[in-house]
Design an enzyme around this catalytic site. Structure first.
Site, PDB file in Angstrom:
ATOM      1  CE1 TYR A 218      37.043  21.126 -11.598  1.00  0.00           C
ATOM      2  CE2 TYR A 218      35.344  22.400 -12.509  1.00  0.00           C
ATOM      3  CZ  TYR A 218      35.915  21.042 -12.514  1.00  0.00           C
ATOM      4  OH  TYR A 218      35.785  20.130 -13.305  1.00  0.00           O
TER       5      TYR A 218
ATOM      6  NE  ARG B  55      -2.038  -2.064   3.396  1.00  0.00           N
ATOM      7  CZ  ARG B  55      -2.283  -2.569   4.469  1.00  0.00           C
ATOM      8  NH1 ARG B  55      -3.651  -2.273   5.022  1.00  0.00           N
ATOM      9  NH2 ARG B  55      -1.478  -3.337   5.350  1.00  0.00           N
TER      10      ARG B  55
HETATM   11  C1  UD1 Z   1      -1.995  -5.872  11.390  1.00  0.00           C
HETATM   12  C2  UD1 Z   1      -2.869  -6.869  12.129  1.00  0.00           C
HETATM   13  C3  UD1 Z   1      -4.212  -6.196  12.438  1.00  0.00           C
HETATM   14  C4  UD1 Z   1      -3.708  -4.994  13.102  1.00  0.00           C
HETATM   15  C5  UD1 Z   1      -2.632  -3.966  12.505  1.00  0.00           C
HETATM   16  C6  UD1 Z   1      -2.245  -3.028  13.427  1.00  0.00           C
HETATM   17  C7  UD1 Z   1      -2.478  -9.156  11.268  1.00  0.00           C
HETATM   18  C8  UD1 Z   1      -2.931 -10.178  10.474  1.00  0.00           C
HETATM   19  N1  UD1 Z   1      -3.235  -7.994  11.377  1.00  0.00           N
HETATM   20  O1  UD1 Z   1      -2.476  -5.721  10.117  1.00  0.00           O
HETATM   21  O2  UD1 Z   1      -4.968  -7.016  13.202  1.00  0.00           O
HETATM   22  O3  UD1 Z   1      -5.009  -4.110  13.406  1.00  0.00           O
HETATM   23  O4  UD1 Z   1      -1.548  -4.912  12.235  1.00  0.00           O
HETATM   24  O5  UD1 Z   1      -1.417  -2.081  12.684  1.00  0.00           O
HETATM   25  O6  UD1 Z   1      -1.443  -9.278  11.820  1.00  0.00           O
HETATM   26  N2  UD1 Z   1       5.112  -8.344   8.015  1.00  0.00           N
HETATM   27  C9  UD1 Z   1       5.813  -9.539   7.736  1.00  0.00           C
HETATM   28  N3  UD1 Z   1       5.687 -10.632   7.103  1.00  0.00           N
HETATM   29  C10 UD1 Z   1       4.344 -10.679   6.516  1.00  0.00           C
HETATM   30  C11 UD1 Z   1       3.348  -9.803   6.519  1.00  0.00           C
HETATM   31  C12 UD1 Z   1       3.690  -8.682   7.368  1.00  0.00           C
HETATM   32  O7  UD1 Z   1       7.176  -9.286   8.437  1.00  0.00           O
HETATM   33  O8  UD1 Z   1       4.500 -11.736   5.845  1.00  0.00           O
HETATM   34  C13 UD1 Z   1       4.978  -7.178   8.836  1.00  0.00           C
HETATM   35  C14 UD1 Z   1       5.095  -6.093   8.110  1.00  0.00           C
HETATM   36  O9  UD1 Z   1       6.300  -5.768   7.388  1.00  0.00           O
HETATM   37  C15 UD1 Z   1       4.565  -5.026   9.050  1.00  0.00           C
HETATM   38  C16 UD1 Z   1       3.823  -6.079   9.977  1.00  0.00           C
HETATM   39  O10 UD1 Z   1       4.031  -7.297   9.815  1.00  0.00           O
HETATM   40  O11 UD1 Z   1       5.747  -4.504   9.667  1.00  0.00           O
HETATM   41  C17 UD1 Z   1       2.203  -5.729   9.746  1.00  0.00           C
HETATM   42  O12 UD1 Z   1       1.738  -6.080   8.521  1.00  0.00           O
HETATM   43  P1  UD1 Z   1       0.625  -5.573   7.868  1.00  0.00           P
HETATM   44  O13 UD1 Z   1       0.476  -5.911   6.590  1.00  0.00           O
HETATM   45  O14 UD1 Z   1       0.973  -4.047   7.804  1.00  0.00           O
HETATM   46  O15 UD1 Z   1      -0.473  -5.928   8.952  1.00  0.00           O
HETATM   47  P2  UD1 Z   1      -1.795  -4.917   8.887  1.00  0.00           P
HETATM   48  O16 UD1 Z   1      -2.815  -5.227   7.468  1.00  0.00           O
HETATM   49  O17 UD1 Z   1      -1.594  -3.688   9.200  1.00  0.00           O
HETATM   50 CA    CA Z   2       0.143  -2.598   9.164  1.00  0.00          CA
END
Ligand code: UD1
Ligand code: CA
Length: 455
Positions: free
Chosen positions: A385, A15
């Site tokens: 220069y 995003r």
């Molecule tokens: C996540 C939570 C959601 C919460 C929100 C808060 C889950 C499924 N959902 O959603 O409930 O309200 O955070 O901000 O956890 N990441 C990895 N590996 C992956 C996927 C993500 O390391 O495979 C890391 C990303 O780099 C990021 C963090 O996990 O720093 C959160 O991932 P993101 O995809 O932003 O989760 P949200 O959709 O925001």
């Molecule tokens: Ca997030």
């Protein structure tokens, strides 16, 4: 009690629409993920597992060697990310799991979570928040007794669940053994086909474990940076926090909301920051200075009692009691001893200026060593220069350079020497000598009168 922290930083961050991993985006002078790590360090946590995937090498390089890095080769979700830590886990009894993209979390909140987690002997403690418009955050589910029993992602939620205002901030504290046991049971049977970390809450609850919750007092702390609108929001909030901290430390801001100060900047007591000031990177400013209006300093060291207005400086060192600007431009390796004056429309680069010297107007000084008490007249140019190479010049103590002179480098103006205004100097000038290097003036008597008679 041993507590460690798992930081999730592997995600693709789609995003953000960016060429770099979102946790590396800059927020007030530090990458997003570093803010999360610092909040942990503020409560004494020193054992970290950083899960990396996208731009793994870059994340590792930016954060340095003091953390354990765990590679999540494929981004299969936050639960999958956390599970990758298991083989390297050092067995700490309790572990925080924190999203690397939520940089506004504070040590005080983590401390409160840990206290609740321990006091309630919980297996999992979730940090929740109440949002009037919860958007894409996961919703917190509670059972009839009011205990947290699960988290449902917005994309998987029923309309009734979507109406829930209590959200999952993405910050958790677990008993280490319970976390990994639950992670191993996750499936990816959901709207996004991902292994959700949030599902461990339900797993722990259903297996009879205890899930506690901590309600966030300041919702700002939960802001997860999913897109650039959130990044700008976080920027606004953190900038305000930084200015407020500095004000409580004794710095005056005349119009705080117009100033951008990085988290990495230090400012001494009784310094006054005028409107429109940007202080970035590794900049330090001493006591009793007046900075601005409209000044940008990047990685600069500024002493005490310095005045700088309407100017830009990068990687410059500015000694005590210097007066800079308006409209000065100090480039890297400009090093000013105490009491130097650099006035309007003066550019300095890779030059050392000795104590009490003055460059009051309209000059370029590049690649020069200037002694103490030197006066460099208006319009002086260091011709450093030759089209191929840069050359250095030396101007010794007490020298006086007349207005509109060119010093063609390399030349040496020795101690106390004078250069006549308008000279182009190509040879060294001995101590106490006067150098004149311009054609003599010739007056032609009645020249104008004679021409008039011809007309
Ligand atoms: C996540 C939570 C959601 C919460 C929100 C808060 C889950 C499924 N959902 O959603 O409930 O309200 O955070 O901000 O956890 N990441 C990895 N590996 C992956 C996927 C993500 O390391 O495979 C890391 C990303 O780099 C990021 C963090 O996990 O720093 C959160 O991932 P993101 O995809 O932003 O989760 P949200 O959709 O925001
Ligand atoms: Ca997030």
């Amino acid at each position: 009690m041993q507590t460690s922290a798992i930081i999730l930083a592997a995600g693709a961050g789609k995003r953000m629409k960016s060429n770099t991993n979102k946790v590396l985006h800059n927020l007030c002078g530090r990458p997003l993920v570093e803010h999360v790590i610092r909040a942990c360090q503020a409560i004494g946590i020193s054992s970290f597992y950083v899960v990396i995937g996208r731009d793994a090498a870059l994340v590792q390089e930016r954060l340095g060697e003091e953390y354990t890095y765990v590679l999540q080769a494929e981004q299969l979700g936050t639960g999958h990310a956390a599970l990758q830590v298991e083989p390297s886990y050092r067995g700490e009894e309790h572990v925080f799991v924190l999203c690397g993209d939520a940089p506004l979390i504070t040590g005080a909140t983590l401390d409160k979570m840990r206290q609740i987690h321990l006091a309630e002997a919980a297996d999992a403690t979730v940090l929740t928040a109440i949002f009037p418009e919860p958007g894409d955050y996961g919703r917190v589910l509670r059972d009839d007794a009011g205990q947290v029993c699960g988290v449902v992602e917005a994309k998987d939620a029923t309309p009734e669940q979507r109406a829930i205002k209590e959200i999952n901030t993405g910050f958790y504290c677990f008993r280490g053994d319970k976390l990994f046991a639950a992670l191993r049971q996750l499936t990816n049977d959901n709207a996004q086909g991902e292994y959700y970390l949030t599902d461990v809450i339900q797993v722990i609850h259903q297996s009879g474990g205890r899930v506690a919750s901590c309600l966030l007092e300041d919702n700002d702390e939960s802001l997860g940076i999913n897109d650039r609108i959130r990044l700008a929001q976080a920027e606004g909030i953190l900038r305000r926090r930084i200015r407020n901290r500095l004000m409580l430390e004794g710095v005056t801001f005349l119009q705080p909301e117009t100033c951008l100060v990085d988290d990495t900047v230090t400012i001494g007591q009784d310094t006054i920051i005028y409107p429109g000031v940007m202080l970035e990177g590794n900049t330090s400013i001493g006591k009793n200075c007046i900075i601005g209006p409209y000044t940008r300093l990047e990685n600069c060291q500024v002493g005490d009692d310095v005045t700088i207005e309407f100017s830009v400086a990068r990687e410059a060192m500015i000694g005590d009691s210097c007066i800079i600007g308006p409209y000065a431009y100090l480039r890297p390796q400009a090093e000013l001893a105490a009491g130097v004056k650099v006035g309007d429309f003066v550019e300095l680069k890779n030059s050392q200026i000795g104590e009490g010297s003055k460059i009051p107007h309209l000059s370029y000084v590049g690649d020069a060593t200037v002694g103490a008490r030197v006066n460099i007249g208006a319009g002086t140019i260091l011709v450093n220069y030759d089209g191929r190479q840069k050359h250095r010049s030396i101007i010794e103590d007490d020298a006086f350079i007349g207005c509109n002179s060119n010093l063609v480098s390399p030349v040496r103006i020795e101690k106390g020497a004078y250069v006549a205004a308008g000279s182009t100097i190509t040879q060294d000038v001995p101590a106490d000598a006067l150098a004149i290097a311009r054609s003599r003036q010739e007056n032609k008597p009645d020249w104008v009168k004679k021409r008039r008679q011809l007309e």
